[in-house]
Write an enzyme that holds these catalytic residues in place. Sequence first.
Site, PDB file in Angstrom:
ATOM      1  N   SER A 200       0.829  -1.211   0.000  1.00 56.22           N
ATOM      2  CA  SER A 200       0.000   0.000   0.000  1.00 56.22           C
ATOM      3  C   SER A 200       0.857   1.252   0.000  1.00 56.22           C
ATOM      4  O   SER A 200       0.566   2.234  -0.705  1.00 56.22           O
ATOM      5  CB  SER A 200      -0.946   0.002   1.201  1.00 56.22           C
ATOM      6  OG  SER A 200      -0.243  -0.031   2.432  1.00 56.22           O
TER       7      SER A 200
ATOM      8  N   ASP B 249       6.854   2.939   6.592  1.00 57.70           N
ATOM      9  CA  ASP B 249       6.692   2.340   5.276  1.00 57.70           C
ATOM     10  C   ASP B 249       6.806   3.375   4.165  1.00 57.70           C
ATOM     11  O   ASP B 249       7.508   3.172   3.171  1.00 57.70           O
ATOM     12  CB  ASP B 249       5.336   1.639   5.187  1.00 57.70           C
ATOM     13  CG  ASP B 249       5.218   0.471   6.146  1.00 57.70           C
ATOM     14  OD1 ASP B 249       6.233   0.096   6.753  1.00 57.70           O
ATOM     15  OD2 ASP B 249       4.098  -0.061   6.286  1.00 57.70           O
TER      16      ASP B 249
END
Length: 384
Positions: free
Chosen positions: A128, A172
């Site tokens: 994602s 991330d």
Amino acid sequence: MGAQQVAERFAELYGAEPEGVWAAPGRVNLIGEHTDYNDGFVMPFALPHRAVAAVSRRTDGVLRLHSADIDGGVVELSLDALAPGGDGNWTAYPAGVVWALRDAGHGVTGADVHLSSTVPTGAGLSSSAAVEVVIALALNDLFALDLPGWKLARLCQRAENVYVGAPTGIMDQTASACCEQGHALFLDTRDLSQRQIPFDLAAEGLRLLVVDTQVKHAHSGGEYGKRRAGCEKGAALLGVDALRDVPYDGLDAALARLGDEEEVVRLVRHVVTEDQRVERVVALLRAGETRAIGPVLTEGHASLRDDFRISCPELDLVVDTALAHGALGARMTGGGFGGSAIVLTEAAEVDTLTKAVEEAFAAAGHAAPRVFEAVPSAGARRLS
């Protein structure tokens, strides 16, 4: 998957060549799990697996999205109608980035997008974040926003936290946006200061394997949020802004102050010891003692399994099997409840370890794992 292939598909979909093609990688976290939302330390590196996007600007307030990896045609959205919580589909990730940019005052007026990704979904490798960062970088370039990588990462995190509703930390997106080839990124998630730490495994005769257990996980699920809330409770009970502020040499005293809050004690112990493990790995790598990080990785797995309680039988089987067959170290990586494990090994032992893990999964009746080498790769960039 090259830029030309993605650009050609864009032209088929939208009837014109894209203005450019961009890429953003997934990531593996070497050490530092669930520390990012506690203002702590993390140490990810980028994978060669990446999301690639061909993009052109629009001026009519329309966002058109298409993915080569999802069944269905082009999805058309109105920028004025974008709102948090209103989209439970894959489109929430790119649309959330557009929403976050506009909400921050940046003049994005629309876009046509075609996406394709080789980052495995649900494997704890930040598929994602790769999608979010590639969209952010493309729009940053096309609309001349002049935002540095760390700011793009912040906006992407806000998109995932607020628009998608997943309470993830900053690691991330920062890894996808800022990592460098042949390095691991030592990131202080409090002030976002970064240090690129050389991590050339091949030069030392080493390999780092990723074992995707094929057990899917989702950060928007409730268990991740419960762990985060428990950490915040621990910080409040200890009177600190975040668990980052609990010193390692004061851990026993801090845990004693928590009394019978058993679950909070476990969460606090993991975060404080994990931050210390990150610092140990950094010191070992800077000293050229790469093989010595193996036991530290294994310690991290035990902490995630026993204190944070986010492992699963498949992840434990990877770690136990790898260690029994000569791995230097192994641990689960990512948010937990499935996903992937990493295994540090001598290059000559890759085939033996891979076979041992595959046979162990077959004997246990699990679906076959996906095993591949993790090569520290470049962060997000424009391809054409």
